[in-house]
Design a protein around this motif. Structure first.
Motif, PDB file in Angstrom:
ATOM      1  N   PHE A 304       0.837  -1.193   0.000  1.00 54.50           N
ATOM      2  CA  PHE A 304       0.000   0.000   0.000  1.00 54.50           C
ATOM      3  C   PHE A 304       0.875   1.247   0.000  1.00 54.50           C
ATOM      4  N   THR A 305       0.369   2.295  -0.632  1.00 51.49           N
ATOM      5  CA  THR A 305       0.967   3.622  -0.514  1.00 51.49           C
ATOM      6  C   THR A 305      -0.055   4.546   0.123  1.00 51.49           C
ATOM      7  N   PHE A 306       0.435   5.621   0.721  1.00 48.12           N
ATOM      8  CA  PHE A 306      -0.470   6.601   1.327  1.00 48.12           C
ATOM      9  C   PHE A 306       0.132   7.987   1.164  1.00 48.12           C
ATOM     10  N   GLY A 307      -0.735   9.005   1.266  1.00 45.56           N
ATOM     11  CA  GLY A 307      -0.301  10.379   1.059  1.00 45.56           C
ATOM     12  C   GLY A 307      -0.487  11.228   2.281  1.00 45.56           C
ATOM     13  N   GLU A 308      -0.751  12.500   2.051  1.00 47.51           N
ATOM     14  CA  GLU A 308      -0.888  13.440   3.159  1.00 47.51           C
ATOM     15  C   GLU A 308      -2.314  13.523   3.694  1.00 47.51           C
ATOM     16  N   HIS A 309      -3.223  12.726   3.103  1.00 49.47           N
ATOM     17  CA  HIS A 309      -4.601  12.724   3.576  1.00 49.47           C
ATOM     18  C   HIS A 309      -5.051  11.290   3.745  1.00 49.47           C
ATOM     19  N   ILE A 313      -5.052   6.335   0.399  1.00 49.90           N
ATOM     20  CA  ILE A 313      -4.464   5.028   0.674  1.00 49.90           C
ATOM     21  C   ILE A 313      -4.779   4.128  -0.516  1.00 49.90           C
ATOM     22  N   THR A 314      -3.750   3.590  -1.139  1.00 52.18           N
ATOM     23  CA  THR A 314      -3.923   2.829  -2.371  1.00 52.18           C
ATOM     24  C   THR A 314      -3.210   1.490  -2.267  1.00 52.18           C
ATOM     25  N   GLN A 315      -3.930   0.409  -2.542  1.00 52.17           N
ATOM     26  CA  GLN A 315      -3.264  -0.875  -2.657  1.00 52.17           C
ATOM     27  C   GLN A 315      -2.709  -0.989  -4.068  1.00 52.17           C
ATOM     28  N   VAL A 316      -1.392  -1.176  -4.166  1.00 52.32           N
ATOM     29  CA  VAL A 316      -0.757  -1.174  -5.477  1.00 52.32           C
ATOM     30  C   VAL A 316      -0.423  -2.571  -5.979  1.00 52.32           C
ATOM     31  N   ALA A 317      -0.238  -3.543  -5.065  1.00 57.16           N
ATOM     32  CA  ALA A 317       0.138  -4.879  -5.519  1.00 57.16           C
ATOM     33  C   ALA A 317      -0.151  -5.910  -4.451  1.00 57.16           C
ATOM     34  N   SER A 318      -0.251  -7.154  -4.880  1.00 61.35           N
ATOM     35  CA  SER A 318      -0.403  -8.298  -3.989  1.00 61.35           C
ATOM     36  C   SER A 318       0.531  -9.397  -4.483  1.00 61.35           C
ATOM     37  N   LEU A 319       1.504  -9.769  -3.649  1.00 60.57           N
ATOM     38  CA  LEU A 319       2.473 -10.801  -4.003  1.00 60.57           C
ATOM     39  C   LEU A 319       2.064 -12.109  -3.351  1.00 60.57           C
ATOM     40  N   SER A 320       1.779 -13.110  -4.149  1.00 66.15           N
ATOM     41  CA  SER A 320       1.329 -14.398  -3.622  1.00 66.15           C
ATOM     42  C   SER A 320       2.497 -15.198  -3.065  1.00 66.15           C
ATOM     43  N   LEU A 321       2.222 -15.966  -2.013  1.00 70.02           N
ATOM     44  CA  LEU A 321       3.176 -16.907  -1.447  1.00 70.02           C
ATOM     45  C   LEU A 321       3.044 -18.249  -2.164  1.00 70.02           C
ATOM     46  N   PRO A 322       3.925 -19.220  -1.895  1.00 71.16           N
ATOM     47  CA  PRO A 322       3.843 -20.495  -2.613  1.00 71.16           C
ATOM     48  C   PRO A 322       2.474 -21.154  -2.479  1.00 71.16           C
ATOM     49  N   PRO A 323       1.944 -21.752  -3.563  1.00 69.17           N
ATOM     50  CA  PRO A 323       0.644 -22.439  -3.512  1.00 69.17           C
ATOM     51  C   PRO A 323       0.669 -23.569  -2.485  1.00 69.17           C
ATOM     52  N   LEU A 324      -0.514 -23.859  -1.917  1.00 74.20           N
ATOM     53  CA  LEU A 324      -0.628 -24.882  -0.877  1.00 74.20           C
ATOM     54  C   LEU A 324      -1.505 -26.039  -1.342  1.00 74.20           C
ATOM     55  N   LYS A 325      -1.310 -27.186  -0.701  1.00 76.27           N
ATOM     56  CA  LYS A 325      -2.211 -28.307  -0.913  1.00 76.27           C
ATOM     57  C   LYS A 325      -3.570 -28.005  -0.286  1.00 76.27           C
ATOM     58  N   SER A 326      -4.560 -28.773  -0.706  1.00 76.34           N
ATOM     59  CA  SER A 326      -5.878 -28.605  -0.109  1.00 76.34           C
ATOM     60  C   SER A 326      -5.808 -28.937   1.387  1.00 76.34           C
ATOM     61  N   ARG A 327      -6.618 -28.259   2.158  1.00 79.07           N
ATOM     62  CA  ARG A 327      -6.699 -28.423   3.606  1.00 79.07           C
ATOM     63  C   ARG A 327      -5.417 -28.011   4.328  1.00 79.07           C
ATOM     64  N   THR A 328      -4.602 -27.223   3.648  1.00 76.64           N
ATOM     65  CA  THR A 328      -3.425 -26.627   4.281  1.00 76.64           C
ATOM     66  C   THR A 328      -3.669 -25.135   4.443  1.00 76.64           C
ATOM     67  N   HIS A 329      -3.339 -24.617   5.628  1.00 83.48           N
ATOM     68  CA  HIS A 329      -3.621 -23.210   5.926  1.00 83.48           C
ATOM     69  C   HIS A 329      -2.420 -22.570   6.616  1.00 83.48           C
ATOM     70  N   ILE A 330      -2.386 -21.256   6.553  1.00 84.85           N
ATOM     71  CA  ILE A 330      -1.371 -20.499   7.278  1.00 84.85           C
ATOM     72  C   ILE A 330      -1.900 -20.186   8.670  1.00 84.85           C
TER      73      ILE A 330
END
Length: 537
Positions: A304-309, A313-330
């Protein structure tokens, strides 16, 4: 000396020279300029451009190699450093300091070991810009009313024995704090218990480290935000002109609040209703950008970036982590980087480039398939600040309307290094610039240096009597699929491993630009913290 004006003809000739043509027979006309003038022209280029120019021809290469100023310019960039403020030191002396420090870290040979007394219980602590500070109270870990005492120790260097400042009463009870010694700045989070009954505010006091008074650049002595419930945990950070906190409250989820501490203006104030779900942690990228970690859909790092107000607030990107098997969670993902400082210490010839830093993402997974043995493996993911900064620039240049979605395959294999989580960290501040302290099962502490360069400037023959072991890991490493990932996870960000037996036996080791700091007492445990073991490079 006033820099000469560059005429269009000269700059055009330089731009037209092909550095890839090995059959150039004629010496470019601009080479016949006086060497002093060539140096004055070249000093306005960046490191990469200077190195390219050195490949144009033998004459230009000779000019660059013989110029101390240009060599200093090149080597600062290669070491991820910036030039310090003007001083009596010559360019030659600054270059020698830079090379000496580089050699010491590359060979992992510190100059001296010093014990710094740090008695008493540790409630909260910081290591920034060569200053270790802690708050403590007589009630120990069971005292939830905060601390009124503050100890700040300017740690020894190769030329300075250091000194300590003790304040037995800072005037408020603080539960946490952050510092930036380069600005003589401390931000103190006041404890809930010390507030007026049902006031509903979290307060951050902006003061000087040296005098414990309102900071002269702060328009208000206190930053406030309204809350509905008591705060249960928080982490506060300073980056240049902003102070940011991520905190949790009873009966509510996480909240991120960022102020401009100089103007007292609130720049970001997002709670559970305005934040993405399943947030685990938060870290600054710069004084106008931050990232959060999420544990849903395989996990991601969101930028995210943000300014003086507040609305900027802007979300600019989303970087994915390694894919998971089914029924696996963080289960949890935490992110850590080194502290930010606004400017170089006046006595230092150079300092770390604040944009050249490492981030360490710790991730714990769980497999909930009843037919699979229960396990909660942990991993560390290391990546450079240049990665999120690149996507911020890309978002702005391409004028994207939506966040850039980056799959793991696009960024992870080349720009990260994933390692097994062997031993948990007990103390933070284990990252500084491109170096990371890494605890291993043997009880030792390694230092991983992610600024790996194989130029003649960065290769040193080991000493015969050296106690250190070093190794460059420039080949890919693979995490097996096992029960977590659908296939092997390969990463290849190169690094150097440094290790010495003297670092065994510590509960944690912190790091800054010129030191390793060993601690033998467990973090946040009752009892005397005793000494800091300072290894000075």
């Amino acid at each position: 000396m006033i820099a000469p004006k560059l005429c269009t003809e000269q700059t055009t000739i330089v731009d037209r020279v092909s550095i890839s043509n090995a059959d150039v027979k004629e010496t470019p006309a601009f080479i016949h300029l006086p060497s002093e003038l060539l140096v004055e022209i070249l000093r306005h280029l960046d490191c990469r451009s200077i190195l390219r120019c050195s490949s144009v021809c033998h004459e230009l290469n000779k000019v660059i190699d013989s110029s101390t100023e240009l060599q200093y310019h090149i080597e600062l960039a290669l070491d991820c450093m910036l030039d310090g403020p003007p001083s009596a030191l010559t360019v030659s002396e600054r270059l020698e300091y830079l090379r000496t420090l580089r050699r010491a870290w590359a060979l992992f040979e510190w100059k001296k070991e010093v014990r710094v007394p740090m008695p008493g219980f540790c409630q909260a602590y910081e290591l920034v810009g060569g200053v270790f500070a802690k708050t403590s109270s007589s009630g120990g870990i069971h005292n939830h009313s905060g601390s009124r005492s503050l100890i700040s120790s300017w740690l020894p260097s190769s030329s300075d024995p250091g000194h300590t400042l003790v304040r037995n009463d800072i005037g408020i009870s603080a539960r946490d704090f952050a510092i930036d010694p380069s600005q003589d700045l401390i931000a103190l989070v006041k404890t809930d218990e010390d507030l007026a009954t049902d006031s509903g505010y979290i307060e951050v006091y902006i003061r000087t480290i040296s005098s414990n008074i309102q900071h002269p650049e702060a328009s208000s002595p206190i930053l406030r935000t309204l809350t509905s419930f008591p705060m249960t945990s928080a982490f506060i950070q300073i980056v240049d002109d902003v102070v940011g906190m991520m905190f949790w409250m009873e009966l509510e989820g996480p909240r991120i609040t960022i102020w401009n501490w100089k103007t007292a203006q609130m720049l970001v104030d997002r709670d559970g209703d305005h934040l993405p779900s399943h947030i685990s942690d938060f870290s600054f990228i710069s004084n106008r950008a931050y990232m959060i970690t999420r544990g849903i859909d395989g996990g991601s790092i969101q930028i995210f970036t943000f300014g003086e107000h507040e609305h900027e607030i802007t979300q600019v990107a989303s970087l994915s982590l390694p894919p998971l098997k089914s029924r696996t969670h963080i289960v949890h993902s935490g992110i850590h980087t080194g502290p930010f400082v606004a400017k170089c210490h006046p006595d230092m010839p150079s300092w770390s480039n604040q944009e050249e830093r490492m981030y360490v993402l710790s991730v714990q997974y769980i497999q909930v398939d009843p037919e699979v043995p229960s396990a909660r493996p942990r991993f560390f993911l290391f990546f450079k600040n240049s990665t999120p900064l690149r996507y911020i620039r890309k978002y702005r240049e391409q004028k994207e309307a939506n966040p850039i979605e980056v799959s793991w395959e696009e960024w992870g294999p080349r720009e990260t290094r994933m390692l097994h989580h062997q031993v948990p960290y007990q103390w933070l501040r284990y990252v500084h610039g491109h170096r990371v302290v890494f605890p291993v099962l043997s009880g030792n502490m390694q230092v991983l240096d992610f600024n790996v360069r194989k130029t003649k400037r960065h290769v040193f023959a080991p000493q015969r009597d050296s106690r250190a072991t070093t190794e460059i890991v420039d080949y890919p490493s693979t995490i097996s699929a096992d029960i977590i990932f659908p296939g092997p996870v390969e990463t290849s960000l190169p690094y150097r491993v440094c290790q010495r037996d003297e670092l065994k036996g510590f509960s944690g080791v912190m790091i800054d630009e010129r030191r390793l700091i060993g601690l033998k007492s467990p973090s946040f445990a009752d009892g005397d913290m005793k000494d800091l073991y300072v290894f000075v490079f």
